[in-house]
Design a protein around this motif. Structure first.
Motif: not given
Length: 351
Positions: A250-259
């Motif tokens: 994942p590099s963008g989109g939904c923030a859940a678990g990412l940012s």
């Protein structure tokens, strides 16, 4: 020497479930809980600071951390200014999400003195539409709060939660925002969770979402920036030509678990402010360990575990659909699945 890109990381912090309004579409239940004390909150702020510094040193990366402070209604916390001062002391971005009805000149001035970077206020449509959703008289009080904030030089974002209740009124909000001189207008889709569960039949279908988004993005309001965190909306401006060059991570989109992470009033940690899936509690768990070892977060980052259209979509790394909406809808159909596909997605046939 190349410029290192700063990686965003945010904490969405619900300080309280208490609210002076009772909005029909709210994704929270309003149930009372034992709120973290000021001492607990300051301890968590220190922990976040230490976590981000450790990441930066371990991975030689720059981070741009921020706190989104909300509720309920965050202004109902008598120690809100102390909390904001503690965050400001770390030099992090600081944003307040409020219904705006309690903001007078004094409050607007104090928020400016504390260095709040921006204030988001929910506006659901013209007065009649807004009051039908948020309560009689709330529109005029929110409008007064917006004016007070602008007088104190605040960056103000208005935000609407889109459903059949107000979809036809969104263009009116654009005019309202422009007339007041606010800087940004945002939108998100209704998540049928919490009290909003009763409005599941008022959620927009995929064709209605597509039609409305095309109308929104074709508008050109002077001096007003249209923004959204909706991963589907963001894909409307992504050129198809790059689809063959996307990574599987994942590099963008939904923030859940990412940012980012969400903290609830009692310290519960969740992946997203609109997805009530506990993954720990700051009273007992290390935020850094939760971020690194949570099975839920690990699943959200793993393309092979996604279901349906989202699992096979060539835009997965940039989007992944809205996990909160996917989860809420899957609860309605059977049991909740954070990896279900987004039922309102129209992107697979969008060009």
């Amino acid at each position: 020497m190349p410029i290192r890109q700063a990686h965003d990381f945010f904490i969405q912090w619900h300080l309280t479930e208490r609210c002076n309004l009772r909005c029909s579409h709210c994704y929270q239940t309003g149930a009372s809980s034992e709120e973290l004390s000021l001492r607990d909150i300051c301890s968590v702020i220190e922990e976040v600071d230490e976590m981000v510094r450790a990441w930066s040193e371990a991975y030689s990366l720059d981070f741009s951390p921020s706190f989104n402070i909300t509720g309920g209604e965050p202004l109902l916390r008598s120690d809100l200014y102390e909390i904001l001062a503690a965050i400001a002391g770390k030099g992090y971005g600081m944003y307040l999400l409020t219904n705006g009805t309690m903001i007078d000149r004094e409050i607007a001035g104090c928020l400016a003195d504390l260095g709040v970077n921006g204030v988001q206020i929910s506006i659901e449509g013209p007065e009649a539409v807004h009051d039908a959703i948020r309560g009689k008289g709330s529109f005029s009080r929110s409008r007064a709060g917006i004016v007070r904030l602008l007088e104190q030089g605040h960056n103000v974002t208005l935000n609407a939660t889109l459903s059949e209740l107000n979809a036809e009124s969104f263009m009116d909000i654009i005019g309202f925002a422009s007339s007041l001189g606010v800087q940004r207008l945002g939108f998100s889709r209704l998540v049928p969770s919490g009290r909003g569960w009763q409005l599941i039949n008022k959620a927009l279908n995929r064709d209605a979402v597509r039609c409305l988004y095309e109308k929104i993005f074709s508008s050109r309001p002077n001096g007003l920036e249209i923004v959204t965190g909706d991963p589907i909306a963001s894909q409307m401006s992504t050129p198809p030509v790059i689809m063959n060059h996307l990574p599987d991570s994942p590099s963008g989109g939904c923030a859940a678990g990412l940012s980012g992470l969400t903290l609830l009033p009692d310290g519960t940690i969740t992946p997203c402010r609109r997805m009530p899936v506990p993954i720990g509690n700051v009273r007992t768990d290390s935020l850094r360990e939760v971020w690194a070892t949570s099975d839920v977060l690990d699943a959200l980052r793993d393309r092979t575990r996604y279901k349906g259209k989202c699992g096979s979509c060539n835009r997965w790394s940039l989007c992944r659909g809205c996990r909160a909406i996917a989860y809420a809808w899957s609860q309605a159909e059977s049991c909740g699945d954070i990896l279900a596909d987004d039922p309102q997605c129209f992107i697979e046939d969008y060009s």
